[in-house]
Design a protein around this motif. Structure first.
Motif, PDB file in Angstrom:
ATOM      1  N   UNK A   4       0.849  -1.193   0.000  1.00  0.00           N
ATOM      2  CA  UNK A   4       0.000   0.000   0.000  1.00  0.00           C
ATOM      3  C   UNK A   4       0.884   1.243   0.000  1.00  0.00           C
ATOM      4  N   UNK A   5       0.365   2.370  -0.485  1.00  0.00           N
ATOM      5  CA  UNK A   5       1.134   3.611  -0.344  1.00  0.00           C
ATOM      6  C   UNK A   5       1.260   3.960   1.143  1.00  0.00           C
ATOM      7  N   UNK A   6       2.288   4.707   1.449  1.00  0.00           N
ATOM      8  CA  UNK A   6       2.521   5.174   2.821  1.00  0.00           C
ATOM      9  C   UNK A   6       1.787   6.494   3.008  1.00  0.00           C
ATOM     10  N   UNK A   7       1.177   6.677   4.166  1.00  0.00           N
ATOM     11  CA  UNK A   7       0.604   7.971   4.543  1.00  0.00           C
ATOM     12  C   UNK A   7       1.398   8.477   5.733  1.00  0.00           C
ATOM     13  N   UNK A  65      -7.128   1.163   5.284  1.00  0.00           N
ATOM     14  CA  UNK A  65      -7.340   0.122   4.285  1.00  0.00           C
ATOM     15  C   UNK A  65      -6.596   0.416   2.993  1.00  0.00           C
ATOM     16  N   UNK A  66      -6.400   1.700   2.703  1.00  0.00           N
ATOM     17  CA  UNK A  66      -5.751   2.120   1.468  1.00  0.00           C
ATOM     18  C   UNK A  66      -4.287   2.487   1.658  1.00  0.00           C
ATOM     19  N   UNK A  67      -3.896   2.778   2.891  1.00  0.00           N
ATOM     20  CA  UNK A  67      -2.545   3.254   3.197  1.00  0.00           C
ATOM     21  C   UNK A  67      -1.932   2.468   4.352  1.00  0.00           C
ATOM     22  N   UNK A  68      -0.605   2.472   4.389  1.00  0.00           N
ATOM     23  CA  UNK A  68       0.108   2.127   5.620  1.00  0.00           C
ATOM     24  C   UNK A  68       0.294   3.448   6.356  1.00  0.00           C
ATOM     25  N   UNK A  69      -0.319   3.589   7.515  1.00  0.00           N
ATOM     26  CA  UNK A  69      -0.199   4.821   8.294  1.00  0.00           C
ATOM     27  C   UNK A  69       1.140   4.823   9.031  1.00  0.00           C
ATOM     28  N   UNK A  70       1.869   5.927   8.921  1.00  0.00           N
ATOM     29  CA  UNK A  70       3.193   6.057   9.532  1.00  0.00           C
ATOM     30  C   UNK A  70       3.304   7.463  10.118  1.00  0.00           C
ATOM     31  N   UNK A  71       3.755   7.561  11.358  1.00  0.00           N
ATOM     32  CA  UNK A  71       4.006   8.878  11.943  1.00  0.00           C
ATOM     33  C   UNK A  71       5.197   9.508  11.221  1.00  0.00           C
ATOM     34  N   UNK A  72       5.006  10.695  10.679  1.00  0.00           N
ATOM     35  CA  UNK A  72       6.073  11.472  10.051  1.00  0.00           C
ATOM     36  C   UNK A  72       6.185  12.796  10.782  1.00  0.00           C
ATOM     37  N   UNK A  73       6.531  12.724  12.048  1.00  0.00           N
ATOM     38  CA  UNK A  73       6.445  13.868  12.952  1.00  0.00           C
ATOM     39  C   UNK A  73       7.646  13.917  13.884  1.00  0.00           C
ATOM     40  N   UNK A 145      12.922  13.273  -7.665  1.00  0.00           N
ATOM     41  CA  UNK A 145      13.730  12.265  -6.982  1.00  0.00           C
ATOM     42  C   UNK A 145      13.000  10.969  -6.658  1.00  0.00           C
ATOM     43  N   UNK A 146      11.666  11.000  -6.645  1.00  0.00           N
ATOM     44  CA  UNK A 146      10.921   9.812  -6.215  1.00  0.00           C
ATOM     45  C   UNK A 146      10.352   9.075  -7.424  1.00  0.00           C
ATOM     46  N   UNK A 147      10.556   7.740  -7.489  1.00  0.00           N
ATOM     47  CA  UNK A 147      10.125   6.983  -8.673  1.00  0.00           C
ATOM     48  C   UNK A 147       8.642   6.628  -8.723  1.00  0.00           C
ATOM     49  N   UNK A 148       7.897   6.956  -7.690  1.00  0.00           N
ATOM     50  CA  UNK A 148       6.478   6.580  -7.628  1.00  0.00           C
ATOM     51  C   UNK A 148       5.631   7.830  -7.391  1.00  0.00           C
ATOM     52  N   UNK A 149       4.317   7.714  -7.556  1.00  0.00           N
ATOM     53  CA  UNK A 149       3.459   8.868  -7.282  1.00  0.00           C
ATOM     54  C   UNK A 149       3.585   9.333  -5.823  1.00  0.00           C
ATOM     55  N   UNK A 170      -8.326   9.936   0.425  1.00  0.00           N
ATOM     56  CA  UNK A 170      -8.975   8.690  -0.016  1.00  0.00           C
ATOM     57  C   UNK A 170      -9.049   8.651  -1.553  1.00  0.00           C
ATOM     58  N   UNK A 171      -9.404   9.756  -2.163  1.00  0.00           N
ATOM     59  CA  UNK A 171      -9.513   9.807  -3.628  1.00  0.00           C
ATOM     60  C   UNK A 171      -8.159   9.596  -4.288  1.00  0.00           C
ATOM     61  N   UNK A 172      -7.109  10.196  -3.734  1.00  0.00           N
ATOM     62  CA  UNK A 172      -5.772  10.032  -4.311  1.00  0.00           C
ATOM     63  C   UNK A 172      -5.349   8.568  -4.278  1.00  0.00           C
ATOM     64  N   UNK A 173      -5.525   7.910  -3.136  1.00  0.00           N
ATOM     65  CA  UNK A 173      -5.145   6.498  -3.018  1.00  0.00           C
ATOM     66  C   UNK A 173      -5.972   5.641  -3.967  1.00  0.00           C
ATOM     67  N   UNK A 174      -7.253   5.931  -4.096  1.00  0.00           N
ATOM     68  CA  UNK A 174      -8.135   5.150  -4.972  1.00  0.00           C
ATOM     69  C   UNK A 174      -7.747   5.300  -6.431  1.00  0.00           C
ATOM     70  N   UNK A 175      -7.155   6.427  -6.804  1.00  0.00           N
ATOM     71  CA  UNK A 175      -6.786   6.682  -8.198  1.00  0.00           C
ATOM     72  C   UNK A 175      -5.439   6.074  -8.582  1.00  0.00           C
TER      73      UNK A 175
END
Length: 177
Positions: A4-7, A65-73, A145-149, A170-175
């Motif tokens: 899944x994408x990272x959030x 469900x759409x992302x792996x949630x990660x603290x970026x703080x 620099x990043x190879x993915x969306x 949610x819309x970004x992950x779904x797309x």
């Protein structure tokens, strides 16, 4: 391996609208004071007033469900104890930033100090970064620099996350393909 994408979730700004004045009413937000000794190791002699909206926990769990949630703080792993428990979140992984550089000096570079570390953590996976500080320079750097969306989702630190923000994530992950 999680595909899944990272959030990446920042706390101060998106979840804690610290720039809102104390007189400003923020529906759903409650005040929680983080007192020493919990904070004395990182911020000697400083207590923090944090306003959190417990409904954000439900919204984030829906996104899980759409992302792996990660603290970026800058709260790093302490976000699990002080923020996640109030929001009803399970323990989340966190990005290790090491010593918090903004405490030592004001921002002088155009690139945010978190940007390179978040890219390294994401690897080749798509990611969304929810924060109140990314700039156009960060967006341009990530595009090159990043190879993915990637989505750098800015949030007003005086209002915090709202329904439109959760819908956009949610819309970004779904797309994504």
């Amino acid at each position: 391996m999680d595909t899944r994408p990272v959030l990446f979730l920042d706390v101060d700004g998106p979840l804690n609208p610290f720039a809102a004045g104390p007189e400003q009413h923020l529906p759903g937000y409650g005040a929680h004071r983080m007192e020493p000794p919990s904070w004395t190791a990182r911020y000697p002699g400083r207590s923090l007033l944090v306003r959190l909206n417990p409904a954000h926990g439900e919204e984030l769990l829906r996104l899980a469900g759409a992302y792996e949630l990660v603290w970026g703080t800058t709260w790093q792993d302490e976000a699990n104890s002080f923020i996640g428990t109030v929001l009803g979140l399970p323990p989340l992984p966190h990005v290790h930033f090491g010593p918090v550089p903004f405490l030592a000096a004001p921002r002088t570079a155009p690139l945010h100090w978190k940007t390179r570390t978040l890219l390294a953590y994401a690897g080749r996976r798509p990611f969304a970064w929810v924060d109140d500080e990314p700039t156009d320079a960060d967006a341009a750097f990530v595009r090159e620099a990043h190879p993915a969306p990637a989505l750098l989702h800015g949030v007003d630190a005086a209002r915090g996350l709202g329904g439109a923000d959760f819908a956009a994530l949610a819309a970004w992950a779904a797309a994504l393909p």
